[in-house]
Design a protein around this motif. Structure first.
Motif, PDB file in Angstrom:
ATOM      1  N   LYS A 126       0.817  -1.219   0.000  1.00 31.45           N
ATOM      2  CA  LYS A 126       0.000   0.000   0.000  1.00 31.45           C
ATOM      3  C   LYS A 126       0.850   1.269   0.000  1.00 31.45           C
ATOM      4  CE  LYS A 126      -3.858  -2.382   2.087  1.00 31.45           C
ATOM      5  NZ  LYS A 126      -4.583  -2.709   3.302  1.00 31.45           N
ATOM      6  N   SER A 127       2.149   1.116  -0.247  1.00 33.89           N
ATOM      7  CA  SER A 127       3.090   2.250  -0.321  1.00 33.89           C
ATOM      8  C   SER A 127       3.048   3.124   0.931  1.00 33.89           C
ATOM      9  CB  SER A 127       2.820   3.092  -1.573  1.00 33.89           C
ATOM     10  OG  SER A 127       2.990   2.319  -2.733  1.00 33.89           O
ATOM     11  N   ARG A 128       2.986   2.465   2.073  1.00 32.48           N
ATOM     12  CA  ARG A 128       2.983   3.180   3.357  1.00 32.48           C
ATOM     13  C   ARG A 128       4.299   2.933   4.069  1.00 32.48           C
ATOM     14  NH1 ARG A 128      -2.710   0.796   5.191  1.00 32.48           N
ATOM     15  NH2 ARG A 128      -1.324  -0.914   5.710  1.00 32.48           N
ATOM     16  N   PRO A 129       4.660   3.824   5.006  1.00 33.12           N
ATOM     17  CA  PRO A 129       5.804   3.533   5.871  1.00 33.12           C
ATOM     18  C   PRO A 129       5.491   2.299   6.720  1.00 33.12           C
ATOM     19  CG  PRO A 129       5.129   5.828   6.059  1.00 33.12           C
ATOM     20  CD  PRO A 129       4.067   5.127   5.275  1.00 33.12           C
ATOM     21  N   PHE A 130       6.533   1.595   7.129  1.00 33.97           N
ATOM     22  CA  PHE A 130       6.349   0.391   7.942  1.00 33.97           C
ATOM     23  C   PHE A 130       5.938   0.751   9.367  1.00 33.97           C
ATOM     24  CE2 PHE A 130       9.680  -1.264   4.918  1.00 33.97           C
ATOM     25  CZ  PHE A 130       8.819  -2.085   4.215  1.00 33.97           C
ATOM     26  N   ARG A 131       4.780   0.254   9.788  1.00 33.21           N
ATOM     27  CA  ARG A 131       4.313   0.486  11.158  1.00 33.21           C
ATOM     28  C   ARG A 131       5.244  -0.166  12.172  1.00 33.21           C
ATOM     29  NH1 ARG A 131      -1.613  -1.603   9.852  1.00 33.21           N
ATOM     30  NH2 ARG A 131      -0.366  -2.671   8.269  1.00 33.21           N
ATOM     31  N   THR A 132       5.912  -1.226  11.768  1.00 33.56           N
ATOM     32  CA  THR A 132       6.793  -1.948  12.690  1.00 33.56           C
ATOM     33  C   THR A 132       8.018  -1.142  13.099  1.00 33.56           C
ATOM     34  OG1 THR A 132       7.879  -3.046  10.832  1.00 33.56           O
ATOM     35  CG2 THR A 132       6.027  -4.208  11.876  1.00 33.56           C
ATOM     36  N   GLU A 142      16.492  -5.996   7.364  1.00 31.32           N
ATOM     37  CA  GLU A 142      16.476  -6.945   6.252  1.00 31.32           C
ATOM     38  C   GLU A 142      15.184  -6.788   5.449  1.00 31.32           C
ATOM     39  OE1 GLU A 142      16.972  -9.748   3.391  1.00 31.32           O
ATOM     40  OE2 GLU A 142      18.477  -8.739   4.595  1.00 31.32           O
ATOM     41  N   THR A 143      14.072  -6.561   6.127  1.00 29.56           N
ATOM     42  CA  THR A 143      12.794  -6.350   5.443  1.00 29.56           C
ATOM     43  C   THR A 143      12.838  -5.070   4.611  1.00 29.56           C
ATOM     44  OG1 THR A 143      11.555  -7.578   7.095  1.00 29.56           O
ATOM     45  CG2 THR A 143      10.313  -5.990   5.772  1.00 29.56           C
ATOM     46  N   VAL A 144      13.378  -4.006   5.188  1.00 31.32           N
ATOM     47  CA  VAL A 144      13.521  -2.756   4.429  1.00 31.32           C
ATOM     48  C   VAL A 144      14.360  -3.008   3.185  1.00 31.32           C
ATOM     49  CG1 VAL A 144      14.519  -0.429   4.447  1.00 31.32           C
ATOM     50  CG2 VAL A 144      13.188  -1.228   6.413  1.00 31.32           C
ATOM     51  N   ARG A 145      15.471  -3.703   3.351  1.00 29.45           N
ATOM     52  CA  ARG A 145      16.338  -3.996   2.210  1.00 29.45           C
ATOM     53  C   ARG A 145      15.586  -4.810   1.150  1.00 29.45           C
ATOM     54  NH1 ARG A 145      18.028  -7.604  -0.534  1.00 29.45           N
ATOM     55  NH2 ARG A 145      17.348  -9.203   0.911  1.00 29.45           N
ATOM     56  N   ARG A 146      14.914  -5.859   1.592  1.00 32.57           N
ATOM     57  CA  ARG A 146      14.234  -6.773   0.673  1.00 32.57           C
ATOM     58  C   ARG A 146      13.090  -6.099  -0.072  1.00 32.57           C
ATOM     59  NH1 ARG A 146       9.847  -9.875   1.580  1.00 32.57           N
ATOM     60  NH2 ARG A 146       9.932  -9.567   3.828  1.00 32.57           N
ATOM     61  N   LEU A 147      12.302  -5.292   0.621  1.00 32.22           N
ATOM     62  CA  LEU A 147      11.123  -4.693   0.003  1.00 32.22           C
ATOM     63  C   LEU A 147      11.381  -3.336  -0.649  1.00 32.22           C
ATOM     64  CD1 LEU A 147       8.416  -5.630   2.651  1.00 32.22           C
ATOM     65  CD2 LEU A 147       8.895  -6.757   0.467  1.00 32.22           C
ATOM     66  N   ARG A 148      12.241  -2.531  -0.056  1.00 37.88           N
ATOM     67  CA  ARG A 148      12.471  -1.190  -0.576  1.00 37.88           C
ATOM     68  C   ARG A 148      13.681  -1.094  -1.503  1.00 37.88           C
ATOM     69  NH1 ARG A 148      10.099   2.190   3.489  1.00 37.88           N
ATOM     70  NH2 ARG A 148       7.916   1.585   3.419  1.00 37.88           N
ATOM     71  N   PHE A 149      14.659  -1.936  -1.268  1.00 35.62           N
ATOM     72  CA  PHE A 149      15.902  -1.899  -2.042  1.00 35.62           C
ATOM     73  C   PHE A 149      16.245  -3.303  -2.536  1.00 35.62           C
ATOM     74  CE2 PHE A 149      16.157   1.269   1.403  1.00 35.62           C
ATOM     75  CZ  PHE A 149      16.249   2.436   0.664  1.00 35.62           C
ATOM     76  N   PRO A 150      15.399  -3.910  -3.358  1.00 33.74           N
ATOM     77  CA  PRO A 150      15.588  -5.318  -3.733  1.00 33.74           C
ATOM     78  C   PRO A 150      16.892  -5.602  -4.487  1.00 33.74           C
ATOM     79  CG  PRO A 150      13.836  -4.319  -5.023  1.00 33.74           C
ATOM     80  CD  PRO A 150      14.218  -3.327  -3.970  1.00 33.74           C
ATOM     81  N   LYS A 151      17.492  -4.596  -5.095  1.00 37.48           N
ATOM     82  CA  LYS A 151      18.750  -4.822  -5.813  1.00 37.48           C
ATOM     83  C   LYS A 151      19.956  -4.794  -4.886  1.00 37.48           C
ATOM     84  CE  LYS A 151      16.994  -3.268 -10.187  1.00 37.48           C
ATOM     85  NZ  LYS A 151      17.046  -2.352 -11.279  1.00 37.48           N
ATOM     86  N   LYS A 152      19.766  -4.286  -3.682  1.00 42.13           N
ATOM     87  CA  LYS A 152      20.843  -4.258  -2.695  1.00 42.13           C
ATOM     88  C   LYS A 152      21.001  -5.680  -2.155  1.00 42.13           C
ATOM     89  CE  LYS A 152      22.198  -1.542   1.338  1.00 42.13           C
ATOM     90  NZ  LYS A 152      23.140  -0.541   0.899  1.00 42.13           N
ATOM     91  N   THR A 153      22.195  -6.217  -2.214  1.00 38.41           N
ATOM     92  CA  THR A 153      22.389  -7.622  -1.863  1.00 38.41           C
ATOM     93  C   THR A 153      22.754  -7.852  -0.409  1.00 38.41           C
ATOM     94  OG1 THR A 153      24.680  -7.512  -2.579  1.00 38.41           O
ATOM     95  CG2 THR A 153      23.058  -8.274  -4.196  1.00 38.41           C
ATOM     96  N   ALA A 188       8.788   9.262   8.410  1.00 36.92           N
ATOM     97  CA  ALA A 188       7.770   9.057   7.370  1.00 36.92           C
ATOM     98  C   ALA A 188       6.479   8.503   7.976  1.00 36.92           C
ATOM     99  CB  ALA A 188       8.303   8.115   6.293  1.00 36.92           C
ATOM    100  N   LEU A 189       6.611   7.595   8.934  1.00 37.21           N
ATOM    101  CA  LEU A 189       5.425   7.030   9.593  1.00 37.21           C
ATOM    102  C   LEU A 189       4.669   8.108  10.352  1.00 37.21           C
ATOM    103  CD1 LEU A 189       3.987   4.231  10.188  1.00 37.21           C
ATOM    104  CD2 LEU A 189       5.109   4.412  12.414  1.00 37.21           C
ATOM    105  N   VAL A 190       5.379   8.916  11.086  1.00 37.33           N
ATOM    106  CA  VAL A 190       4.734   9.996  11.847  1.00 37.33           C
ATOM    107  C   VAL A 190       4.038  10.960  10.889  1.00 37.33           C
ATOM    108  CG1 VAL A 190       5.166  11.973  13.346  1.00 37.33           C
ATOM    109  CG2 VAL A 190       6.252   9.775  13.845  1.00 37.33           C
ATOM    110  N   GLN A 191       4.695  11.328   9.798  1.00 34.36           N
ATOM    111  CA  GLN A 191       4.068  12.223   8.828  1.00 34.36           C
ATOM    112  C   GLN A 191       2.813  11.605   8.211  1.00 34.36           C
ATOM    113  OE1 GLN A 191       5.301  15.442   9.542  1.00 34.36           O
ATOM    114  NE2 GLN A 191       4.547  15.551   7.474  1.00 34.36           N
ATOM    115  N   HIS A 192       2.849  10.292   7.996  1.00 33.21           N
ATOM    116  CA  HIS A 192       1.716   9.601   7.375  1.00 33.21           C
ATOM    117  C   HIS A 192       0.492   9.565   8.298  1.00 33.21           C
ATOM    118  CE1 HIS A 192      -0.121   6.790   4.523  1.00 33.21           C
ATOM    119  NE2 HIS A 192      -0.572   6.148   5.570  1.00 33.21           N
ATOM    120  N   TYR A 193       0.712   9.263   9.565  1.00 36.26           N
ATOM    121  CA  TYR A 193      -0.394   9.066  10.504  1.00 36.26           C
ATOM    122  C   TYR A 193      -0.642  10.223  11.456  1.00 36.26           C
ATOM    123  CZ  TYR A 193      -0.651   4.165   9.085  1.00 36.26           C
ATOM    124  OH  TYR A 193      -0.802   3.004   8.362  1.00 36.26           O
ATOM    125  N   HIS A 194       0.317  11.101  11.602  1.00 35.68           N
ATOM    126  CA  HIS A 194       0.220  12.186  12.591  1.00 35.68           C
ATOM    127  C   HIS A 194       0.785  13.476  11.991  1.00 35.68           C
ATOM    128  CE1 HIS A 194      -0.057  13.560  16.809  1.00 35.68           C
ATOM    129  NE2 HIS A 194       1.018  14.245  16.559  1.00 35.68           N
TER     130      HIS A 194
END
Length: 123
Positions: free
Chosen positions: A62-68, A85-96, A115-121
């Motif tokens: 949903k192109s949102r910042p990660f709540r986690t 690792e999740t940020v790398r895998r989902l946001r930067f998939p070419k980064k090994t 980014a999360l604070v800006q999105h929700y607050h």
């Protein structure tokens, strides 16, 4: 999405809406709030591991910042390596590789939290 992931996601959203940047909490606090087992070094076997995976996949789709990003390890003062690792895998998939330096990890953490604070607050 599982009912447990929905509940945790809603809880994290409500915290950031109400508290903004002060919504952060520890893994232990979150597990305790939902009456889950205590945290151990066996992260992948803890219920939060699967829940966080669901939330991160949903936020990414949903192109949102990660709540986690709100949840951190006391010993690190940041989320654990699984978050990065999740940020790398989902946001930067070419980064090994995982982010190389602590400064890079802190920048990723800070940027995602803002980014999360800006999105929700938004101010």
């Amino acid at each position: 999405m599982s009912p447990e992931a929905k509940a945790v996601g809603a809880y994290l959203e409500a915290r950031v809406v109400k508290r903004g940047i002060n919504a952060v909490l520890t893994y232990t606090e979150l597990a305790s709030h939902f009456k889950m087992p205590a945290m151990t070094n066996a992260w992948l076997s803890h219920p939060l591991a699967a829940i966080f995976n669901e939330l991160d996949e949903d936020d990414h789709a949903k192109s949102r910042p990660f709540r986690t990003v709100l949840v951190y390890a006391v010993s690190l003062s940041t989320p654990g390596d699984g978050f990065f690792e999740t940020v790398r895998r989902l946001r930067f998939p070419k980064k090994t590789k995982l982010f190389r330096t602590e400064a890079e990890k802190l920048r990723i953490y800070s940027d995602e939290l803002q980014a999360l604070v800006q999105h929700y607050h938004p101010t």
